[in-house]
Scaffold this active site. Sequence first.
Site, PDB file in Angstrom:
ATOM      1  N   GLY A  39      19.616 -33.316 -10.280  1.00 50.68           N
ATOM      2  CA  GLY A  39      19.851 -34.537  -9.214  1.00 50.68           C
ATOM      3  C   GLY A  39      21.412 -33.750  -9.129  1.00 50.68           C
ATOM      4  O   GLY A  39      22.594 -34.393  -8.563  1.00 50.68           O
ATOM      5  N   CYS A  52      14.282 -24.995  21.058  1.00 49.71           N
ATOM      6  CA  CYS A  52      13.700 -26.670  21.860  1.00 49.71           C
ATOM      7  C   CYS A  52      14.300 -28.304  21.504  1.00 49.71           C
ATOM      8  O   CYS A  52      12.589 -28.499  21.610  1.00 49.71           O
ATOM      9  CB  CYS A  52      13.128 -25.401  23.104  1.00 49.71           C
ATOM     10  SG  CYS A  52      13.779 -23.903  23.147  1.00 49.71           S
ATOM     11  N   GLU A  53      14.862 -28.639  20.903  1.00 53.82           N
ATOM     12  CA  GLU A  53      14.409 -29.567  20.406  1.00 53.82           C
ATOM     13  C   GLU A  53      16.278 -30.054  20.504  1.00 53.82           C
ATOM     14  O   GLU A  53      16.776 -29.022  19.946  1.00 53.82           O
ATOM     15  CB  GLU A  53      13.862 -30.158  19.374  1.00 53.82           C
ATOM     16  CG  GLU A  53      12.656 -29.894  18.858  1.00 53.82           C
ATOM     17  CD  GLU A  53      12.142 -31.098  18.496  1.00 53.82           C
ATOM     18  OE1 GLU A  53      12.381 -32.014  17.830  1.00 53.82           O
ATOM     19  OE2 GLU A  53      10.825 -30.781  18.437  1.00 53.82           O
ATOM     20  N   PRO A 110      17.435 -28.575 -12.797  1.00 54.38           N
ATOM     21  CA  PRO A 110      17.953 -28.005 -11.237  1.00 54.38           C
ATOM     22  C   PRO A 110      17.104 -27.346 -10.632  1.00 54.38           C
ATOM     23  O   PRO A 110      16.534 -26.347 -11.142  1.00 54.38           O
ATOM     24  CB  PRO A 110      19.259 -28.169 -12.429  1.00 54.38           C
ATOM     25  CG  PRO A 110      19.094 -26.458 -13.437  1.00 54.38           C
ATOM     26  CD  PRO A 110      17.613 -27.987 -14.043  1.00 54.38           C
ATOM     27  N   GLY A 111      17.501 -27.379  -9.165  1.00 64.64           N
ATOM     28  CA  GLY A 111      17.049 -26.504  -8.145  1.00 64.64           C
ATOM     29  C   GLY A 111      18.366 -26.334  -7.659  1.00 64.64           C
ATOM     30  O   GLY A 111      19.007 -24.960  -7.445  1.00 64.64           O
TER      31      GLY A 111
END
Length: 414
Positions: free
Chosen positions: A227, A337-338, A269-270
Amino acid sequence: MELVNNHYQLTGGIDPLALCKEYGTPLYVYDASVMERQYQRITGAFSYPNVRIHYACKALTNLAVMRLFRRWGAGLDCVSIQEVQLGLMAGFKPEDILYTPNFAGMDEYDEAVRLGVKINIDSIPMLENWGLHHKHVPIGIRINPHLMAGGNEKISVGHIDSKFGISIHQLPHVLRVVESQGLVIEGLHMHTGSDILDVDVFLRGADILFEAARKFPFLKYIDLGSGFKVPYKADDIETDVEELGEKLSEKFAEFCREIGHELTLMFEPGKFLVSEAGYLFAKCTQVKQTTSTVFVGLDTGLNHLIRPMFYGSYHKIVNVTEPTFKPRIYTVVGNICETDTFAVDRRIAEVVEGDIIGFYNAGAYGWMMASNYNSRPRPAEVLLYQGEAYLIRKRETLEDMVRNQVQLQLEEIS
Ligand SMILES: *Cc1c(COP(=O)(O)O)cnc(C)c1O
């Protein structure tokens, strides 16, 4: 990536525009030297000698990246059996792999036992099952300490109604199951979310796990998860890992003296290890002026970098082609297309069609969360290592996208 003589340069003087020319856009580029710097930073922060860093590979599972972390001495943190399998392919030893899934089925746990990796269990029903299936295989338990932490509700996982871990309030129930089934608990684990600024969250978490740890005589490790927040803009605050290392080393050593044996202190950790190492480069396809807004449209979208739309996350964005042009205010959008907005009202050096636009902090949860939405192929990945650029994943093709489709010959059916 830095401005040198009015041109953006990557580590080792590598020109991002040359990479885009060679490999095309959109393109993910990762800088191994930044990953190594971050790994050394976190391992160097602890004076307590028995610290182990497991790279949370869900942030970026390219095998080349995983091999680098293995070379530097990290273990691996995996949240699916497929990540475990990738870790083994990358050369990690089973005992250096931690498997911490959520709502995995018994078949996945069976496979993890067969592969010999370390396992964390995060529900009471699964603990009860463990007694029936793998009684003699030691396990860790993921505790939810109910610390409110993390940047926003999608990435905060330690709150009272979170689906993760076993509530610390259910510890008496856990102890009854452990005792009645004769389970061997070798680790206690917590992971309360992403983007935690205050190191006190880890210290309070440690206190809660220490208290619980006294009840488990066979304990070998305490894993405080991850985190760690990284900076997203200039002067942005980040988790002070040096302060954490100093305070926690002392606390941890004291606890180990008290219980009379040395435990391993683990983190996983990432984002901290790979976020700042990565860039996404894309090409401006059109600049569109409406009555209120100037849009910079790109040849990428939320299909390749979903974090801004999914988490509201901030990515620094620059004009790599023309960094010295007078800045203008742009809304940067993708081609999906959003609603597909990367950034609103950003000051960026004037953009014209064809310019290469660079996103910072694209190493973690970038390519990994990419999809084929709108049937666009996923980008290629390039790794910068010791002054050279290496293609570590080819750009997808239309053939790749239809490979697993099974063609129905409708004429033959009726
Ligand atoms: C996602 C995850 C991590 C890594 O989180 P970051 O915020 O990227 O550091 C660590 N441990 C577990 C169990 C996770 O699910």
